[in-house]
Design a protein around this motif. Sequence first.
Motif, mmCIF file in Angstrom:
data_model
loop_
_atom_site.group_PDB
_atom_site.id
_atom_site.type_symbol
_atom_site.label_atom_id
_atom_site.label_comp_id
_atom_site.label_asym_id
_atom_site.label_seq_id
_atom_site.Cartn_x
_atom_site.Cartn_y
_atom_site.Cartn_z
ATOM 1 N N GLU A 21 69.599 38.887 49.280
ATOM 2 C CA GLU A 21 70.723 39.763 49.578
ATOM 3 C C GLU A 21 71.935 39.098 48.952
ATOM 4 O O GLU A 21 72.339 38.014 49.382
ATOM 5 N N HIS A 115 64.260 42.681 48.745
ATOM 6 C CA HIS A 115 65.330 42.977 49.701
ATOM 7 C C HIS A 115 65.941 44.336 49.377
ATOM 8 O O HIS A 115 66.037 45.214 50.221
ATOM 9 N N ASP A 149 64.630 45.752 52.772
ATOM 10 C CA ASP A 149 65.458 45.498 53.944
ATOM 11 C C ASP A 149 66.218 46.778 54.335
ATOM 12 O O ASP A 149 66.479 47.650 53.507
ATOM 13 N N HIS A 151 69.167 46.784 54.808
ATOM 14 C CA HIS A 151 70.435 46.679 54.084
ATOM 15 C C HIS A 151 70.288 46.859 52.578
ATOM 16 O O HIS A 151 71.188 46.485 51.817
ATOM 17 N N HIS A 173 66.359 42.735 62.409
ATOM 18 C CA HIS A 173 65.103 43.044 61.736
ATOM 19 C C HIS A 173 63.926 42.393 62.453
ATOM 20 O O HIS A 173 63.672 41.207 62.282
HETATM 21 ZN ZN LIG Z 1 69.173 43.095 56.392
#
Ligand SMILES: [Zn+2]
Length: 501
Positions: A21, A115, A149, A151, A173
Amino acid sequence: MMEAQGAIMPGAVAIAGFYHETNTFSALPTTFRDFEDYQFAVGSDLLDRYEGTGTELGGMILAARERDVDLAPLLFAAAVPSGTITRGCLDRILDMLMRALHDADPVAGLLLVLHGAAVAEGVEDADGHLLARFREALGADCPIVVTTDYHANLSSWMVASADAIVGYDSFPHVDMADRGAEAVSILQRLRNGGPLAAAFRKLPLATVPQRQPTAEEPVVRILARLHELENTPEIVCGTLAMGFPYADTGDLGASVLVYGESDDAVNAAADEIAGLLWSHRRDFLPELTPMEDLAGAIGPEAEVPLILADPADNIGGGSAGDGTVVLRELLRAGASGAVVVINDPAAASDAAEVGVGGRFSGMVGGKVDRAHGEPVHIEGSVVYSGEARFRHSGSYMTGFVTSMGLTAVVAAEGVQVVITSLRTMPFDIEQLRAVGIEPAEQRIIVVKSATAWRAAYGPLAASTLTLDTPGICPSNLARLPYRNRPRPLYPLETDDSFPDS
Ligand SMILES: [Zn+2]
């Protein structure tokens, strides 16, 4: 379950991952070393290390065993969220992945952990770049199923390069292993029955972590509807990805991605969920406590343990974890029974040299950038020193071992300062226990995290304040010097910029 009759490609299924990330506002570039320091497993070590853990890989490995799917482990590389990945690092990992894939060939499919918000120098969409390389190497007919993810800033390039993308349904998560298992089940379905219809909707919407927990409004309501749709026969899998507002790219923003049996069904479902999300956009605006109210909030009447969240120095969001504004204020206010974790390898080493029982006096934190406060002088006895690591006992990455590197604890007046050498996200209660601190016995615990800390400290918190701290993960997005993000983007542009609202 019923499996359609069809040609199943022979051979093992490759399993691999690249997980980062990226906070493009961070001053710290992310290098190959950062991946080696956090999670780096090659070949069979990938299976040994992740089997039985509550991770995507753990879920994939277990589900593959249950379904008699042979796995060909390639490589898994993850770094703690941090700044833009160097081009050399991305190319090196990509080369290793491609070489491992070549050695494993022929494979009957690929399970890939990403991710979804990785950015490298000159490669805005590093996940899409990597996925496209896999597609090129494997050809159009080899099924590729990806986990991402919650995100993820999902991109149309990623969607176009994968047969299916399965995003986390939880924040904090805690469903990584379930999504890994779901990826295996979808891969088997693709191997038996051919491709799925997909509908992807990108919204001009940036949200911050405080309002994203999946057990709370507004997300709980949106996910409930998505899950209802997933339980209808025509829909196979739906993902709500809230996006990562600190990766300044053209793909920044929330998205909805639905797979199913027909174009009509997936389009209708994706439009409904995207519309629902957009209608709730105002509910994602955060609520923050100003720093000047902190001293008043930590007095004898405070309900303790009190968790103080420092969202702008969110390690899980790519920050240095060495921010000092909350520590400085706690010392100034004469706090008692407080714990603050600060990442500062030099200070950790100095304090370790003093040794347990000795007296440490020195500057800690605020050294990586000046975005999170100046270094703070602390003085007190060293109560712990040594290489610290802990095994996750909570719901986040259960069973995984995290190292904090050389770590020292200095008891500075009423504040125990835990000084680490490796940035460590406060996602498990064992982190403090590993250095001799029992979380439930503390009055105040400072977490450098916006929301994900709840997986660890939520059950013991008597009260919580999210502080309006400065840094590279601010909850007020207007503070950030964006250059590449989509425009208009809510809430940075006002409602009248959006014709359909
Ligand atoms: Zn996340």
